[in-house]
Design an enzyme around this catalytic site. Structure first.
Site, mmCIF file in Angstrom:
data_model
loop_
_atom_site.group_PDB
_atom_site.id
_atom_site.type_symbol
_atom_site.label_atom_id
_atom_site.label_comp_id
_atom_site.label_asym_id
_atom_site.label_seq_id
_atom_site.Cartn_x
_atom_site.Cartn_y
_atom_site.Cartn_z
ATOM 1 C CG ASP A 14 -1.898 1.187 1.244
ATOM 2 O OD1 ASP A 14 -2.337 1.620 0.158
ATOM 3 O OD2 ASP A 14 -2.228 1.700 2.330
ATOM 4 C CB SER A 15 0.210 4.811 -0.556
ATOM 5 O OG SER A 15 -0.998 4.855 0.181
ATOM 6 N N GLY A 47 -3.903 9.137 -3.694
ATOM 7 C CA GLY A 47 -5.185 9.649 -4.181
ATOM 8 C C GLY A 47 -5.109 10.976 -4.903
ATOM 9 C CB CYS A 78 -3.502 0.424 -2.393
ATOM 10 S SG CYS A 78 -3.640 2.127 -2.947
ATOM 11 C CG ASN A 79 -9.966 0.342 -2.263
ATOM 12 O OD1 ASN A 79 -10.929 -0.328 -2.591
ATOM 13 N ND2 ASN A 79 -9.474 0.299 -1.029
ATOM 14 C CD GLU A 156 -0.163 6.778 6.620
ATOM 15 O OE1 GLU A 156 0.855 6.670 7.304
ATOM 16 O OE2 GLU A 156 -0.528 5.903 5.801
ATOM 17 C CB CYS A 190 -9.582 4.606 1.138
ATOM 18 S SG CYS A 190 -7.888 4.965 1.702
ATOM 19 C CG HIS A 192 -5.054 4.895 4.776
ATOM 20 N ND1 HIS A 192 -4.544 4.438 3.586
ATOM 21 C CD2 HIS A 192 -3.996 5.417 5.465
ATOM 22 C CE1 HIS A 192 -3.236 4.679 3.549
ATOM 23 N NE2 HIS A 192 -2.882 5.270 4.673
HETATM 24 N N1 DGL Z 1 -4.899 3.105 1.150
HETATM 25 C C1 DGL Z 1 -5.063 3.545 -0.169
HETATM 26 C C2 DGL Z 1 -6.355 3.085 -0.825
HETATM 27 O O1 DGL Z 1 -6.919 2.082 -0.465
HETATM 28 C C3 DGL Z 1 -4.640 4.897 -0.630
HETATM 29 C C4 DGL Z 1 -4.292 6.019 0.263
HETATM 30 C C5 DGL Z 1 -3.545 7.129 -0.490
HETATM 31 O O2 DGL Z 1 -2.319 6.984 -0.609
HETATM 32 O O3 DGL Z 1 -4.172 8.066 -0.990
HETATM 33 O O4 DGL Z 1 -6.825 3.708 -1.744
#
Ligand code: DGL
Length: 274
Positions: A14-15, A47, A78-79, A156, A190, A192
């Protein structure tokens, strides 16, 4: 000099820390899985990035990780990345790639008032892939889309020990609260966002929240078959940028059996990409 690559069950990507919500679901069904979790924190938030940058960046970070490890499967937790990069990524690696995409289909099955919310990143709410999911599975629903990179940042921070201000969360969720009728089901699109589901429930009242974590864990379980049951599994987390805030993540990482964070040599591309 040739380095011996280490074999692992899964590479999870993931990011940032969002994919840890998926990892904890996976560990629930496969507690003995050996894995390496890669967080491209130098590139976060995804994003806000252009599709071209993201496509290149994810390929480069995965290639860097695969120069060190040979996974049996890769989970793009990560979506924002999965809704864009999966076809190309699958052509670049020889193992199965599991992606995480917004749980529109289960939400459409659950919604009684046919109003669904989608809380995701600004990129995911706008993706052609997301339009396709809505067209295929929620054609008869009104979908209220909210894209927020600020919420990614707040998550985060929460995992680094800061508390999440409910008034700010309420502002982010305003389009859901103002919709008449309000969505009865909201997709956390997402990875997160399940990490703040308690706070989201406080702000959104009796709405049901749906995410893809448990379904991904089931998919991993099926693909792993009888493997993925190591007596002393390797568990490692790599960041593309080691900064001091990673120390504050330690208590949370420890709860997932992750001790020391290491650096993954970042790929050469720039980490801005707006
Ligand atoms: N966790 C990520 C997702 O599912 C992306 C978060 C990001 O870096 O913007 O999209």
């Amino acid at each position: 000099m040739s380095l011996t690559k280490q074999a692992i069950d899964a590479l999870i990507f993931d990011s940032g820390v969002g994919g840890l919500s998926v990892l904890s679901e996976i560990l629930r069904v496969r507690p003995q899985l050996s894995f390496v979790y890669v967080a491209d924190n130098a590139g976060l938030p995804y994003g806000d990035k252009t599709p071209e940058w993201l496509q290149q960046r994810v390929s480069a970070v995965i290639a860097a990780a695969c120069s060190l490890y040979t996974p049996k499967l890769l989970v793009i937790a990560c979506n924002t990345a999965s809704t864009l990069v999966l076809p190309q990524l699958r052509s670049e690696v020889t193992f199965p790639v599991v992606g995480v995409v917004p749980a529109i289909k289960p939400a459409a099955t659950l919604s009684k008032n046919r109003v669904i919310g989608l809380l995701a990143t600004p990129a995911t709410v706008k993706r052609v892939y997301t339009d396709g999911l809505i067209q295929d599975f929620a054609k008869d629903c009104h979908v209220v889309r909210v894209g927020s990179s600020r919420l990614v940042e707040l998550v985060e921070r929460k995992l680094r020990g800061e508390s999440l201000a409910l008034d700010e969360l309420t502002r982010i969720c305003q389009p859901f609260l103002e919709s008449t009728p309000m969505p009865d089901t909201i997709v956390l699109g997402c990875t997160h966002f399940p990490l703040v589901s308690t706070e989201l429930k406080t702000v959104l009242g009796g709405v049901q929240l749906v995410d893809s974590g448990a379904a991904i864990a089931q998919r991993v379980q099926t693909l792993m078959g009888t493997s993925g049951n190591q007596p002393q599994p390797l568990r490692k987390i790599l960041f593309t940028q080691l900064d001091t805030s990673i120390d504050q993540l330690k208590p949370y990482l420890k709860s997932l059996g992750l001790d020391a964070a290491e650096a993954l040599i970042p790929p050469k591309e720039s980490a801005s990409g707006k």
